[in-house]
Design a protein around this motif. Structure first.
Motif, PDB file in Angstrom:
ATOM      1  N   VAL A 219       0.855  -1.196   0.000  1.00 34.71           N
ATOM      2  CA  VAL A 219       0.000   0.000   0.000  1.00 34.71           C
ATOM      3  C   VAL A 219       0.888   1.241   0.000  1.00 34.71           C
ATOM      4  CG1 VAL A 219      -1.657   1.324   1.361  1.00 34.71           C
ATOM      5  CG2 VAL A 219      -1.899  -1.170   1.147  1.00 34.71           C
ATOM      6  N   LYS A 220       0.585   2.185  -0.885  1.00 37.94           N
ATOM      7  CA  LYS A 220       1.357   3.428  -0.973  1.00 37.94           C
ATOM      8  C   LYS A 220       0.422   4.633  -0.839  1.00 37.94           C
ATOM      9  CE  LYS A 220       4.714   1.236  -4.056  1.00 37.94           C
ATOM     10  NZ  LYS A 220       5.361   1.261  -5.388  1.00 37.94           N
ATOM     11  N   GLY A 221       1.020   5.759  -0.535  1.00 38.17           N
ATOM     12  CA  GLY A 221       0.212   6.966  -0.386  1.00 38.17           C
ATOM     13  C   GLY A 221      -0.107   7.252   1.067  1.00 38.17           C
ATOM     14  N   ASN A 222      -1.113   8.071   1.280  1.00 39.43           N
ATOM     15  CA  ASN A 222      -1.442   8.548   2.629  1.00 39.43           C
ATOM     16  C   ASN A 222      -2.673   7.886   3.231  1.00 39.43           C
ATOM     17  OD1 ASN A 222       0.670  10.541   2.739  1.00 39.43           O
ATOM     18  ND2 ASN A 222      -0.526  11.788   1.308  1.00 39.43           N
ATOM     19  N   GLN A 223      -3.111   6.767   2.656  1.00 47.41           N
ATOM     20  CA  GLN A 223      -4.350   6.150   3.118  1.00 47.41           C
ATOM     21  C   GLN A 223      -4.183   4.645   3.281  1.00 47.41           C
ATOM     22  OE1 GLN A 223      -8.339   7.803   2.045  1.00 47.41           O
ATOM     23  NE2 GLN A 223      -8.394   6.012   0.697  1.00 47.41           N
ATOM     24  N   ASP A 224      -4.642   4.106   4.409  1.00 48.55           N
ATOM     25  CA  ASP A 224      -4.619   2.665   4.628  1.00 48.55           C
ATOM     26  C   ASP A 224      -5.600   1.969   3.689  1.00 48.55           C
ATOM     27  OD1 ASP A 224      -2.876   3.116   6.755  1.00 48.55           O
ATOM     28  OD2 ASP A 224      -4.482   3.087   8.258  1.00 48.55           O
TER      29      ASP A 224
END
Length: 245
Positions: A219-224
């Motif tokens: 998972v990448k970015g700012n969100q689970d």
């Protein structure tokens, strides 16, 4: 996802959590306990599961099991949908679980259900009294999508007896030792096809998770990434479809 925050248990690799506790985590706890400890841990587990089965109807006014069962009945209306009980007891196994993979670290390495039965024999031995566990079907519903990553990748090479998943410290990621002793990298070998899907929130994915090797990308970015899912299998008498996780 307040319920997940309150009651979640960390995954074994600490890159996410689940509600209720996952089969691998429970199996490890039981393996490391004596007879009395196993009984105490199982009693705690079944108490958690009973609470889990009540929490959605009571807190949110939604019978989650009924909703999911109604969907699967559209696919196979001839067989009733049920959850599994521990043999000779009234305790239920959960019919599905919430999984959260943390941003930037969360994912699931290469695995398949048939191989997990070898790794977690204690758990699957109990299930096998009631369910045809070989070639189980996997399902999951996306509740919160990752900004990037988190795709489900499946490989065209099916599981067979004698395959051994190799550790990344041995030969690299996504490698299997085949029954003839050769080693194949599912990610790079041109003889093996792969397909990745990135479902949207509300989508339900149904696939041959028991037979097909698969993984969930980091998972990448700012969100689970948050999903709800589990497994399906027919009963021993092929009279019903059973959900579990």
């Amino acid at each position: 996802m307040l319920v997940l925050e309150e009651k979640a248990t960390p995954l074994l690799n600490r890159t996410g959590d689940s509600y209720p506790i996952t089969m691998p985590s429970l199996s490890k706890e039981l393996e490391n306990s004596d007879a009395k400890g196993k009984e105490e841990k199982l009693a705690k587990y079944y108490h958690l599961v009973n609470d889990y089965h009540q929490i959605f109807p009571s807190r949110f006014g939604v019978d989650l099991f009924a909703k999911i069962s109604a969907f699967f009945l559209l696919i196979e209306p001839a067989l009733p949908i049920t959850r599994i009980n521990e043999p000779d007891r009234s305790n239920n196994y959960p019919f599905g679980s919430f999984r959260r993979l943390y941003k930037e670290v969360g994912g699931f390495d290469l695995h398949c259900g048939n191989d997990l039965q070898r790794q977690f024999e204690l758990f699957y031995r109990e299930l096998s009294h009631q369910v045809e566990i070989k070639n189980q079907v996997s399902y999951f519903i996306v509740l919160q999508q990752a900004e990037e990553g988190g795709e489900l990748t499946t490989y065209s090479l099916p599981w067979e007896e004698g395959q051994i998943k190799m550790g990344p410290n041995e030969v690299g990621e996504d490698c299997l030792k085949l029954p003839d002793g050769s080693i194949i990298n599912l990610h790079t070998d041109r003889r093996v096809g792969s397909e990745s899907v990135n479902p949207q929130p509300g989508d339900l994915i149904l696939f041959q998770g028991g037979q097909l090797w698969h993984r969930v990308e980091i998972v990448k970015g700012n969100q689970d990434r948050i999903t709800f899912g589990g497994f399906l299998g027919s009963s021993k008498a092929s009279e019903e479809i059973i959900l579990w996780t």
